[in-house]
Scaffold this active site. Structure first.
Site, PDB file in Angstrom:
ATOM      1  N   ASP A 110       0.813  -1.225   0.000  1.00 46.12           N
ATOM      2  CA  ASP A 110       0.000   0.000   0.000  1.00 46.12           C
ATOM      3  C   ASP A 110       0.842   1.268   0.000  1.00 46.12           C
ATOM      4  O   ASP A 110       0.462   2.276   0.576  1.00 46.12           O
ATOM      5  CB  ASP A 110      -0.944   0.041   1.224  1.00 46.12           C
ATOM      6  CG  ASP A 110      -1.709  -1.247   1.407  1.00 46.12           C
ATOM      7  OD1 ASP A 110      -2.267  -1.728   0.417  1.00 46.12           O
ATOM      8  OD2 ASP A 110      -1.732  -1.772   2.536  1.00 46.12           O
TER       9      ASP A 110
ATOM     10  N   GLY B 169      -4.486  -4.019  -4.363  1.00 47.10           N
ATOM     11  CA  GLY B 169      -5.507  -3.032  -4.665  1.00 47.10           C
ATOM     12  C   GLY B 169      -4.824  -1.760  -5.075  1.00 47.10           C
ATOM     13  O   GLY B 169      -4.332  -1.025  -4.236  1.00 47.10           O
TER      14      GLY B 169
HETATM   15  P1  GDP Z   1      -0.891   0.753  -3.750  1.00 47.04           P
HETATM   16  O1  GDP Z   1      -1.624  -0.550  -3.694  1.00 47.04           O
HETATM   17  O2  GDP Z   1       0.541   0.596  -3.364  1.00 47.04           O
HETATM   18  O3  GDP Z   1      -1.115   1.506  -5.013  1.00 47.04           O
HETATM   19  O4  GDP Z   1      -1.465   1.629  -2.590  1.00 47.04           O
HETATM   20  P2  GDP Z   1      -2.956   2.155  -2.334  1.00 47.04           P
HETATM   21  O5  GDP Z   1      -3.963   1.521  -3.175  1.00 47.04           O
HETATM   22  O6  GDP Z   1      -3.113   2.184  -0.885  1.00 47.04           O
HETATM   23  O7  GDP Z   1      -2.838   3.607  -2.914  1.00 47.04           O
HETATM   24  C1  GDP Z   1      -2.475   4.576  -2.157  1.00 47.04           C
HETATM   25  C2  GDP Z   1      -3.560   5.627  -2.029  1.00 47.04           C
HETATM   26  O8  GDP Z   1      -2.924   6.823  -1.799  1.00 47.04           O
HETATM   27  C3  GDP Z   1      -4.408   5.873  -3.250  1.00 47.04           C
HETATM   28  O9  GDP Z   1      -5.693   6.299  -2.839  1.00 47.04           O
HETATM   29  C4  GDP Z   1      -3.701   6.995  -3.982  1.00 47.04           C
HETATM   30  O10 GDP Z   1      -4.552   7.812  -4.751  1.00 47.04           O
HETATM   31  C5  GDP Z   1      -3.159   7.759  -2.838  1.00 47.04           C
HETATM   32  N1  GDP Z   1      -1.870   8.375  -3.102  1.00 47.04           N
HETATM   33  C6  GDP Z   1      -0.848   7.937  -3.855  1.00 47.04           C
HETATM   34  N2  GDP Z   1       0.195   8.781  -3.785  1.00 47.04           N
HETATM   35  C7  GDP Z   1      -0.205   9.788  -2.947  1.00 47.04           C
HETATM   36  C8  GDP Z   1       0.436  10.965  -2.446  1.00 47.04           C
HETATM   37  O11 GDP Z   1       1.585  11.255  -2.745  1.00 47.04           O
HETATM   38  N3  GDP Z   1      -0.281  11.729  -1.585  1.00 47.04           N
HETATM   39  C9  GDP Z   1      -1.548  11.426  -1.202  1.00 47.04           C
HETATM   40  N4  GDP Z   1      -2.174  12.244  -0.355  1.00 47.04           N
HETATM   41  N5  GDP Z   1      -2.180  10.338  -1.659  1.00 47.04           N
HETATM   42  C10 GDP Z   1      -1.514   9.538  -2.505  1.00 47.04           C
END
Ligand code: GDP
Length: 429
Positions: A13, A40
């Site tokens: 995540d 996800g």
């Molecule tokens: P993944 O599975 O590693 O892609 O992680 P997640 O699904 O948990 O995605 C991370 C969440 O954080 C998503 O809702 C993204 O839109 C959001 N996100 C990604 N990069 C950033 C960031 O730099 N800042 C913020 N505030 N949100 C982010």
């Protein structure tokens, strides 16, 4: 052309979805090397949220080829649902844009039933799976009773494989007090889906090797994170596959010589879903704040994530294991508004100092982080597109993470939007 591997450097995540999405802009081929639909990836495109569980996020860019490698386990129903959802938003998803490895193993209804039966029976031993049958499917692959997509081509062979698998798995299901699963409906379901799957099936290793030889830029996408690797993670609180960069080659079916840069994704803080050790966890208001501001809830399950400070000993371990050549530091904006921010720079355990995450289960739960405190910043960061746009305290934080981890920062993400990032090093050079 040597490829770029994207790997989670923490407990998953880390915002891989967004980073892969960004790197996919300059890649020709994006390929998943492990995991199943328990990943996800949340992507925000034009203000619209899309969650991908299995199909590489490169599919959102027309003209890119995406593939799901033999190292993945795939629920055919979930896979086709995802394909249909992508088609419904107007994307072309066919043999010209997506290949599923014929060697990948299937996640079957019996695997989901096993996940459910174990979770309800296990009590305190639960490890908190996503309940999608991923673990049991990997177990069957290793036990040589798995069913692969290639097996769909011969109905008699398919039935024999499904029968043998059910014979053993039903012993366990009934032992756990759950209902046995019947073979007939599963075989019927698979034969029904066969024609829809067939055009997308192929030899992913060959696709990637030939593509690389022809000069295509290949992006290897992992799921979950390094500390969840089945061999190297915080065992037994791990996932059922190998998440580390070295497995990108095997999980796709190419030689390791095709791998080049290895980018580790890390948040500016830490999160973890489910049980297991978490040295820098914050049980207080601050942890609550990180969860609220960072929207730290599971993309697949909606479970609240545990939150804490950035853990450099764990990051150093991830850097060594993966041979990280660059860091993508995400969610820096979430730290805005804190008077001071902290980074764990080492651990203390029984009078000794540790610089990396230890393997001993007692040590990993008992270690006390040694923190360094840095000045915070109050400004929002979402508009920054260069390091110079960041307040000096945020810049100092980025520089300190690179210094402490020993890995240069290649990218800083400052918000959920696609454009909200600072690129310092281009992925393919
Ligand atoms: P993944 O599975 O590693 O892609 O992680 P997640 O699904 O948990 O995605 C991370 C969440 O954080 C998503 O809702 C993204 O839109 C959001 N996100 C990604 N990069 C950033 C960031 O730099 N800042 C913020 N505030 N949100 C982010």
């Amino acid at each position: 052309m040597r490829g770029v591997v994207i790997v989670g450097a923490q407990w998953g995540d880390e915002g891989k979805g967004k980073v892969v999405d960004h790197y996919a802009l300059v890649a020709d081929l994006v390929v998943r090397y492990q995991g199943g639909a328990n990943a996800g990836h949340t992507l925000v495109v034009g203000g619209q949220k899309t969650v991908l569980h299995l199909v590489p996020s490169g599919i959102l860019h027309p003209g890119k080829m995406c593939a799901v490698g033999p190292g993945c386990v795939v629920d055919p129903v979930a896979f086709l649902d995802e394909v249909e959802a992508l088609r419904a938003v107007g994307l072309t998803v066919d043999a010209s844009s997506l290949m599923l490895s014929e060697r990948a193993h299937l996640v079957l209804p019996v695997h989901r039933a096993l996940d459910a039966a174990r979770e309800s029976a296990a009590g305190p031993g639960r490890i908190g799976t996503t309940g999608r049958g991923i673990g049991p499917a990997y177990e069957d692959a290793v036990a040589r009773r798995g069913v692969r997509f290639a097996d769909l081509s011969d109905p008699d062979y398919l039935r024999a494989r499904v029968e043998a698998l059910h014979f053993e798995r039903n012993l366990l299901l009934t032992g756990l007090g759950a209902a046995p699963q019947s073979v007939g409906p599963t075989v019927e379901l698979l034969l029904e889906l066969r024609d829809r799957l067939a055009p997308l099936l192929g030899d992913v290793g060959r696709l990637v090797a030939e593509g690389a030889a022809a000069g295509l830029r290949v992006l290897y996408e992992g799921a979950q994170g390094t500390l969840l690797d089945v061999l190297h993670g915080s065992y037994p609180y791990v996932t059922s596959s190998s998440t580390v960069a070295a497995n990108a080659a095997s999980g796709v079916g190419v030689g390791p010589g095709l791998l080049g840069a290895v980018i580790g994704i890390t948040k500016a803080y830490c999160t973890r879903v489910g049980a297991g050790p978490f040295p820098t966890e914050l049980d207080d208001m601050l942890g609550e704040r990180l969860r609220a501001v960072g929207h730290e809830y599971g993309a697949t399950t909606g479970r609240p994530r545990r939150c804490g400070w950035l853990d450099v000993p764990a990051l150093r371990y991830a850097a060594r294991l993966n041979g990280l050549t660059g860091l993508a530091l995400t969610k820096l904006d979430v730290l805005s508004g804190l008077e001071t921010v902290r980074i764990a720079v080492g651990y203390r355990w029984r009078g000794q100092r540790w610089d990396e995450l230890p393997a001993e289960p007692v040590a990993i739960t008992e270690v006390e982080p040694i923190y360094e405190t840095l000045p915070g910043w109050s400004e929002p960061l979402g508009e920054a597109r260069a390091l110079a746009d960041l307040p000096s305290a945020a810049r100092a934080f980025v520089e300190r993470v690179a210094e402490l981890s020993g890995v240069p920062v290649a990218l800083v993400s400052v918000g959920p939007d696609r454009e909200a990032l600072i690129e310092l090093v281009a992925p393919f050079g």
